[in-house]
Design a protein around this motif. Structure first.
Motif, mmCIF file in Angstrom:
data_model
loop_
_atom_site.group_PDB
_atom_site.id
_atom_site.type_symbol
_atom_site.label_atom_id
_atom_site.label_comp_id
_atom_site.label_asym_id
_atom_site.label_seq_id
_atom_site.Cartn_x
_atom_site.Cartn_y
_atom_site.Cartn_z
ATOM 1 N N LEU A 169 12.282 14.615 -2.808
ATOM 2 C CA LEU A 169 12.119 13.049 -1.454
ATOM 3 C C LEU A 169 10.867 14.300 -0.790
ATOM 4 N N ARG A 170 11.571 15.493 -0.479
ATOM 5 C CA ARG A 170 10.183 15.766 0.683
ATOM 6 C C ARG A 170 8.972 16.292 0.329
ATOM 7 N N SER A 171 9.133 16.702 -1.022
ATOM 8 C CA SER A 171 7.236 17.341 -1.149
ATOM 9 C C SER A 171 6.855 15.912 -1.468
ATOM 10 N N LEU A 172 7.412 14.804 -1.904
ATOM 11 C CA LEU A 172 6.570 13.538 -2.482
ATOM 12 C C LEU A 172 6.021 12.705 -1.468
ATOM 13 N N VAL A 173 6.697 12.973 -0.289
ATOM 14 C CA VAL A 173 6.334 12.526 1.211
ATOM 15 C C VAL A 173 5.181 13.086 2.048
ATOM 16 N N ALA A 175 0.471 -1.222 0.291
ATOM 17 C CA ALA A 175 0.078 0.258 -0.161
ATOM 18 C C ALA A 175 -0.075 1.853 0.109
ATOM 19 N N ILE A 176 2.276 1.537 1.132
ATOM 20 C CA ILE A 176 2.776 2.567 0.615
ATOM 21 C C ILE A 176 3.614 2.820 -0.369
ATOM 22 N N ARG A 177 4.075 1.622 -0.967
ATOM 23 C CA ARG A 177 3.925 1.777 -2.822
ATOM 24 C C ARG A 177 3.742 2.125 -3.211
ATOM 25 N N SER A 178 2.088 1.613 -3.574
ATOM 26 C CA SER A 178 1.065 2.020 -5.014
ATOM 27 C C SER A 178 0.837 3.738 -4.346
ATOM 28 N N LEU A 179 0.977 4.397 -2.911
ATOM 29 C CA LEU A 179 0.609 5.304 -2.318
ATOM 30 C C LEU A 179 1.749 6.126 -2.819
ATOM 31 N N GLY A 211 3.120 15.187 3.859
ATOM 32 C CA GLY A 211 1.274 14.617 4.300
ATOM 33 C C GLY A 211 1.388 12.780 4.059
ATOM 34 N N THR A 212 1.633 12.487 3.394
ATOM 35 C CA THR A 212 1.814 10.920 3.809
ATOM 36 C C THR A 212 1.876 10.163 4.573
ATOM 37 N N GLY A 213 2.376 10.785 5.564
ATOM 38 C CA GLY A 213 3.167 9.945 7.020
ATOM 39 C C GLY A 213 3.748 8.713 6.788
ATOM 40 N N VAL A 214 4.543 9.224 6.315
ATOM 41 C CA VAL A 214 5.850 8.117 5.474
ATOM 42 C C VAL A 214 7.175 9.254 5.465
ATOM 43 N N SER A 215 7.889 8.741 5.838
ATOM 44 C CA SER A 215 9.305 8.966 5.453
ATOM 45 C C SER A 215 10.096 9.081 4.288
ATOM 46 N N THR A 216 11.106 9.574 4.389
ATOM 47 C CA THR A 216 11.935 10.024 2.905
ATOM 48 C C THR A 216 12.869 8.668 2.641
ATOM 49 N N MET A 217 12.727 7.971 3.520
ATOM 50 C CA MET A 217 13.735 6.476 3.941
ATOM 51 C C MET A 217 12.573 5.860 2.523
ATOM 52 N N ALA A 218 11.597 5.905 2.456
ATOM 53 C CA ALA A 218 10.867 5.022 2.135
ATOM 54 C C ALA A 218 10.810 4.629 0.595
ATOM 55 N N VAL A 219 11.077 5.845 -0.345
ATOM 56 C CA VAL A 219 11.296 5.894 -1.161
ATOM 57 C C VAL A 219 12.805 5.461 -1.562
ATOM 58 N N TYR A 220 13.977 4.852 -0.923
ATOM 59 C CA TYR A 220 14.999 4.001 -0.524
ATOM 60 C C TYR A 220 14.390 2.660 -0.110
ATOM 61 N N THR A 221 14.076 2.424 0.742
ATOM 62 C CA THR A 221 13.628 1.217 0.732
ATOM 63 C C THR A 221 12.339 1.041 -0.567
#
Length: 205
Positions: free
Chosen positions: A29-33, A8-12, A35-45
């Motif tokens: 990285l910052r603008s992407l996340v 769900a996070i990937r799709s988000l 208001g989503t509730g996930v951190s910038t590290m999620a993009v790398y994860t």
């Protein structure tokens, strides 16, 4: 302990990035996340970084399209199925307009080209079935007719899902496909009946 990735996070993140691109918002990285509730590290994860995200966006568009096309089960009427595949193509574009804009942008690489090839492969196989059933002339090239059918669907999707025409314009698909398949040898009356039954794009809620 290895944490399981949440699809769900990937799709988000994919949907958000696609929307930002379509609305011409700068993506960092910052603008992407935000208001989503996930951190910038999620993009790398989930993607290994921003470059991986760009590839994943285009790939996701074809993955969702393949899933939609797979909902069309072969029936005894292959011309109906050709129209139904076109309707499924449109349904996917209407449900995912932001990703649809990106799917055919060659500026983004694909992780797996087979997902894109599957779109045309579905149509080619169905044209071959129509030939075997005697609905189309023996001299018809399945790849050529499949490409022509795809062109009609893609044109309507581009003009309706991501363009200026209202959903009512989707009805043009019936006479356009009927004319195409009739020119390929199908009986006009039978063809119109088959196409009309198959051409039922699903409108988004």
């Amino acid at each position: 302990m290895v944490r399981t990735k949440d699809p769900a996070i990937r799709s988000l993140l994919i949907d958000r990035a696609a929307h930002m691109l379509s609305t011409r918002q700068p993506i960092t990285l910052r603008s992407l996340v935000a208001g989503t509730g996930v951190s910038t590290m999620a993009v790398y994860t989930y993607f290994g970084g921003m470059d991986g995200l760009w590839k994943a966006m285009r790939q996701e568009g074809f993955t969702r399209l393949a899933a939609e096309l797979n909902t069309v089960s072969p029936s005894p009427d292959p011309v109906h199925d050709l129209a139904a595949l076109g309707a499924a193509y449109l349904s996917n574009a209407l449900a995912n307009p932001d990703l649809y804009r990106i799917m055919f942008d060659a500026g983004f690489e694909l992780e797996d080209t087979t997902a894109a090839d599957a779109t045309l492969h579905h149509l080619v196989l169905t044209v071959e079935r129509a030939k075997t059933a005697g609905r189309l002339r023996p001299d018809i090239d399945p790849l050529e007719l499949a490409t022509q059918s795809w062109t009609i669907g893609h044109g309507l999707a581009s003009l309706v899902a991501t363009g200026p025409l209202p959903h009512q314009a989707l009805a043009h698909g019936i006479p356009l496909l009927t004319a195409l398949f009739t020119s390929a040898g199908d009986d006009p009356g039978q063809c119109h009946h088959s196409v009309k039954r198959g051409w039922r794009p699903t409108m988004p809620p």
